[in-house]
Each structure stands twice: as C-alpha cells, then as structure tokens.
Design an enzyme around this catalytic site. Structure first.
Site, PDB file in Angstrom:
ATOM      1  NE  ARG A  25      -3.276   0.151   2.970  1.00  0.00           N
ATOM      2  CZ  ARG A  25      -4.446   0.571   2.513  1.00  0.00           C
ATOM      3  NH1 ARG A  25      -5.123  -0.179   1.682  1.00  0.00           N
ATOM      4  NH2 ARG A  25      -4.945   1.731   2.889  1.00  0.00           N
ATOM      5  NE  ARG A  36       5.814   8.730  -4.456  1.00  0.00           N
ATOM      6  CZ  ARG A  36       4.966   9.136  -3.526  1.00  0.00           C
ATOM      7  NH1 ARG A  36       5.403   9.891  -2.518  1.00  0.00           N
ATOM      8  NH2 ARG A  36       3.691   8.817  -3.600  1.00  0.00           N
ATOM      9  NE  ARG A  79      -4.848  -5.624  15.697  1.00  0.00           N
ATOM     10  CZ  ARG A  79      -4.353  -5.946  16.883  1.00  0.00           C
ATOM     11  NH1 ARG A  79      -4.642  -7.123  17.433  1.00  0.00           N
ATOM     12  NH2 ARG A  79      -3.580  -5.103  17.546  1.00  0.00           N
ATOM     13  CD  GLU A 125      -6.014   4.996  14.043  1.00  0.00           C
ATOM     14  OE1 GLU A 125      -6.092   6.176  13.627  1.00  0.00           O
ATOM     15  OE2 GLU A 125      -5.954   4.016  13.278  1.00  0.00           O
ATOM     16  CG  ASP A 180      -7.588   1.929  -0.059  1.00  0.00           C
ATOM     17  OD1 ASP A 180      -7.548   1.866   1.184  1.00  0.00           O
ATOM     18  OD2 ASP A 180      -6.573   1.888  -0.779  1.00  0.00           O
TER      19      ASP A 180
HETATM   20  N1  UDP Z   1       2.843   0.977   8.235  1.00  0.00           N
HETATM   21  C1  UDP Z   1       3.942   0.980   9.063  1.00  0.00           C
HETATM   22  N2  UDP Z   1       4.393   2.168   9.543  1.00  0.00           N
HETATM   23  C2  UDP Z   1       3.790   3.343   9.270  1.00  0.00           C
HETATM   24  C3  UDP Z   1       2.659   3.332   8.417  1.00  0.00           C
HETATM   25  C4  UDP Z   1       2.208   2.132   7.913  1.00  0.00           C
HETATM   26  O1  UDP Z   1       4.511  -0.061   9.371  1.00  0.00           O
HETATM   27  O2  UDP Z   1       4.243   4.393   9.777  1.00  0.00           O
HETATM   28  C5  UDP Z   1       2.364  -0.331   7.729  1.00  0.00           C
HETATM   29  C6  UDP Z   1       1.335  -0.931   8.694  1.00  0.00           C
HETATM   30  O3  UDP Z   1       1.471  -2.340   8.698  1.00  0.00           O
HETATM   31  C7  UDP Z   1       0.038  -0.518   8.063  1.00  0.00           C
HETATM   32  C8  UDP Z   1       0.361  -0.645   6.568  1.00  0.00           C
HETATM   33  O4  UDP Z   1       1.715  -0.192   6.483  1.00  0.00           O
HETATM   34  O5  UDP Z   1      -1.034  -1.358   8.440  1.00  0.00           O
HETATM   35  C9  UDP Z   1      -0.532   0.142   5.646  1.00  0.00           C
HETATM   36  O6  UDP Z   1      -0.515   1.507   6.014  1.00  0.00           O
HETATM   37  P1  UDP Z   1      -1.705   2.503   5.679  1.00  0.00           P
HETATM   38  O7  UDP Z   1      -1.263   3.865   6.052  1.00  0.00           O
HETATM   39  O8  UDP Z   1      -2.151   2.259   4.292  1.00  0.00           O
HETATM   40  O9  UDP Z   1      -2.808   1.997   6.720  1.00  0.00           O
HETATM   41  P2  UDP Z   1      -4.307   2.545   7.013  1.00  0.00           P
HETATM   42  O10 UDP Z   1      -4.282   4.039   6.920  1.00  0.00           O
HETATM   43  O11 UDP Z   1      -5.213   1.859   6.036  1.00  0.00           O
HETATM   44  O12 UDP Z   1      -4.521   2.071   8.420  1.00  0.00           O
END
Ligand code: UDP
Length: 386
Positions: A176, A180, A252, A303, A353
């Site tokens: 996801r 870059r 979760r 959160e 999403d």
């Molecule tokens: N993730 C992480 N560190 C971060 C942000 C994301 O390890 O600082 C990992 C984590 O496992 C997360 C996944 O990347 O569940 C996807 O992140 P995303 O921001 O897409 O999660 P969402 O906003 O859907 O909770």
C-alpha cells in the site's frame, strides 16, 4: 411500479450499500436500506464536533484517492471534493521523518545528502536480495528497504497495528505504501485525491436520497424480514450473517482517545508513532483535513489498535492462514445461500479502500440489474474474494 421491478433489501448504509441502492433505485427498483447504527457512511462517517465545530473522522482518518475516472466522477456527483494531499509524518527514535519513505526520509535517517541515483544504490545495497519473491510483509520490507528502515518505520508500527509479527502478514499490506527516491512526500500515487467539503456522511446521505430508497437507521436485521424481498444485499460481516457458526473471522478494532488543544497541536493531520514503547499507532488532528476552514481550537484522536472482541466494531480483516481456511468455509456457505449477495469490506472480508469499494459496488449493481432483467439468480459474490 413496473412489472419486472424488484424489492431489494440492503443491509448496511456504508459506501457499498448506498452505491448499490442508488443504482438499483435509479433503474426503478424499490430499495430498503437498513443500518444498525444511528448514522450512514459506515466507518467513513464524519460529524462536526460540538465544542470546536471541526469535522471529525469518527472511525479514523479517511482520505479519498483514486485513479478511476468513473469513481471520481461518481463521488463528485454527490458532494464537493476539496483538493487535499495527504502528507504523513512519522516519529521513530525521537526524530520526525516524512512518510512514505522518500529521499528526504532516507537522507535524514542516514544523515546523508544523496541524490536519487545514489540513494537507490545505497538502499539496494542494504536490501536483502537473498529473498526471491517476497511473500510476507517482513520479506517485502527487507527486500525493498533493508533492515534499518524496516525496523525504524515498519516493524513495531505493524506489530502494534496488526497484533502479530510482520512475518505472519501478507506482503500486500506493505505494498500500500510507495518508496520514492525523490522528494515527493505525497502518501498516495493516485491521480485524484481529496476530502469532501461537507464530510463523507453528507455524500452518502446524498447518494441515498432517492424516491425509490427507504432508509431506516438503528434497525437490526432479522432473518424473517428477508421473506418480504426479492433479493438481499449484505454488507455486514460475512461470518455474522451465518451467526459465526464456524467461529469468528479475525479483525482488528480501533480505540480512539480524543483530546482537545488550542491552536495547532501537532502541525499535521496524521503523525505516526513507529516506536515499540509508544502504545498508540498514530495521532490524527482533524482540522488539518479541512485546511479551507478556520478553527482556533483543535480536536485530536490518539489511535490504538487491538483484537476485535464480540461487542467491538470490526475495522481491518487480518487474513492470516487460519483465517483463510475459516473464510473458505464461510465462502462455501455463502455460495450455497439463495437470494443474497455479499459486498464490501465486511461482506467479503477484505482490506478495501473507499474508491475500490465504490468501483465494486457500481459493478455489482450492474450485475444485479442484469440478473433481474434476465430473471436469473444473482450470484453470492461479484468479486474474487480469496
Ligand atoms: N505501516 C507501518 N508504519 C507506518 C505506516 C504504515 O509499518 O508508519 C504499515 C502498517 O502495517 C500498516 C500498513 O503499512 O497497516 C498500511 O498503512 P496505511 O497507512 O495504508 O494503513 P491505514 O491508513 O489503512 O490504516
């Protein structure tokens, strides 16, 4: 009502249910939408906080992003989308970095001044190339960014978020996030990105606002009601539909701890906390999702993620190996059930999403309309679920 027009029950007034309801209603079918909550829009629900008048994303931050023209046009039809670019900050080891990992993150983290090519070579040298085709989250991270960045940004955040080691999680979760080698710190790669001016709830209310749609909130589904309809669309949890008879699919859930502040509390909408010893995953300062508004006060949500219990709101399907076997049993049951189509994040047990949810809902509605027209039995699923 025309002769071939059906009576359809839709359980759940999130994006899936609302979009399908609208398409069926526009084709002349009579649609009843019920939802057990006191609001529409499911986990995308937004409301104005009474004290500050700030638009709050009640179930966590939702930023709309898509490459799909049809979906973008669709959402703009029901509300004004304001330009918004998600730029996330991440705190690890007592320092602040920008996320997704980009050239600035790399240079700051390693105290370097690398250009894009050198940074690429530098990261490649750290990456574990012994991993062929990465399957797990951990393999994917070690393969693409190497151990130091993996441990600083992903490992502990992921353990907090998912309650399990990243070696148990699929690589798709990490995919996801882009990596870059330039200074672009946009969290998403998509062509369109925005936040609805009047919130997601207003958009879903507008989608549902049609003479052929009857909406009932705070209304629980009960089996007997199904008999009053020609077909049902279920966007609740797949296992809940079968009374969890084989056991519960693992989710979760999130807990939000709201707190107020004056002025600008953290300077950004989302700040992630990647260290193990910080118990929460991120803090969201909601007013930064609406930079076109002015507020002197602020409301933030801390959160926390944990295993979803019986009484909790499910958020993220976990999909470990065991869950997949259990999921398969429920999918088999669903395929054998008559008169019901399963949709959306909960109904198909997938991490979706908003744009994908809308796209699939539009496609499902078309497929349902076709079945109604041909008087064929609608399918249980119109998406590949496993
Ligand atoms: N993730 C992480 N560190 C971060 C942000 C994301 O390890 O600082 C990992 C984590 O496992 C997360 C996944 O990347 O569940 C996807 O992140 P995303 O921001 O897409 O999660 P969402 O906003 O859907 O909770």
């Amino acid at each position: 009502m025309l002769e071939n027009h059906k009576k359809v029950l839709i359980v759940g007034a999130g994006f899936s249910g609302a979009v399908i309801a609208r398409s069926l209603a526009e084709a002349g079918h009579k649609v009843s939408v019920i939802d057990s909550r006191d609001h529409v829009a499911g986990n995308c629900h937004t409301y104005r906080d009474e004290k500050t008048d700030i638009m709050v994303h009640k179930y966590g931050p939702h930023i709309f992003h898509t490459d799909n023209e049809t979906v973008w046009e669709y959402i703009n039809r029901f509300g004004e989308m304001m330009p918004y670019v998600n730029r996330v900050k991440a705190i690890t080891g007592n320092r602040v970095y920008s996320l997704p990992i980009n050239l600035h993150t790399i240079n700051q983290f390693f105290s370097k001044t690398l250009n894009p090519n050198d940074a690429k070579a530098f990261i490649e040298a750290q990456a574990d190339k012994s991993i062929g085709e990465p399957k797990t989250f951990e393999e994917q991270a070690l393969h693409f960014v190497g151990k130091p960045l993996y441990e600083a940004f992903f490992k502990y955040y992921t353990i907090k978020q998912w309650g399990t080691e990243p070696s148990n999680l699929p690589a798709s979760i990490l995919n996801r996030l882009p990596v870059r080698f330039n200074y672009d710190d946009n969290y998403f790669n998509h062509k369109y990105q925005g936040i609805p001016k009047n919130g997601y709830t207003s958009i879903v209310e507008n989608i549902l606002n049609h003479q052929n749609i009857d909406l009932k909130l705070e209304t629980e589904y009960f089996e007997e009601i199904k008999g009053e309809f020609d077909h049902m669309v279920w966007s609740g949890a797949l296992d809940a539909y079968f009374d969890h008879q084989f056991g519960r699919l693992a989710y979760r859930t999130l807990d939000f701890e709201p707190f107020y502040g004056e002025g600008d509390v953290q300077g950004n909408a989302v700040v992630n906390y990647c260290d193990e010893q910080v118990p929460y995953t991120r803090i969201t300062e909601h007013k930064h999702f609406a930079p076109w508004e002015e507020h002197s006060e602020s409301i933030c949500y801390k959160e926390y993620s944990r295993a979803c219990g019986k009484e909790d709101t499910p958020y993220y399907p976990i999909r470990l190996m065991n869950d997949k076997q259990l999921l398969q049993r429920y999918l088999n049951m669903a395929e054998q059930s008559d008169g019901v189509t399963f949709v959306g994040r909960l109904g198909t047990y997938r991490y979706l999403d908003m744009d994908v949810t809308i796209k699939e809902a539009l496609e499902t509605a078309q497929a349902l309309l076709y079945s109604f027209k041909k008087d064929e039995k609608p399918a249980a699923f119109y998406q590949a679920v496993i």
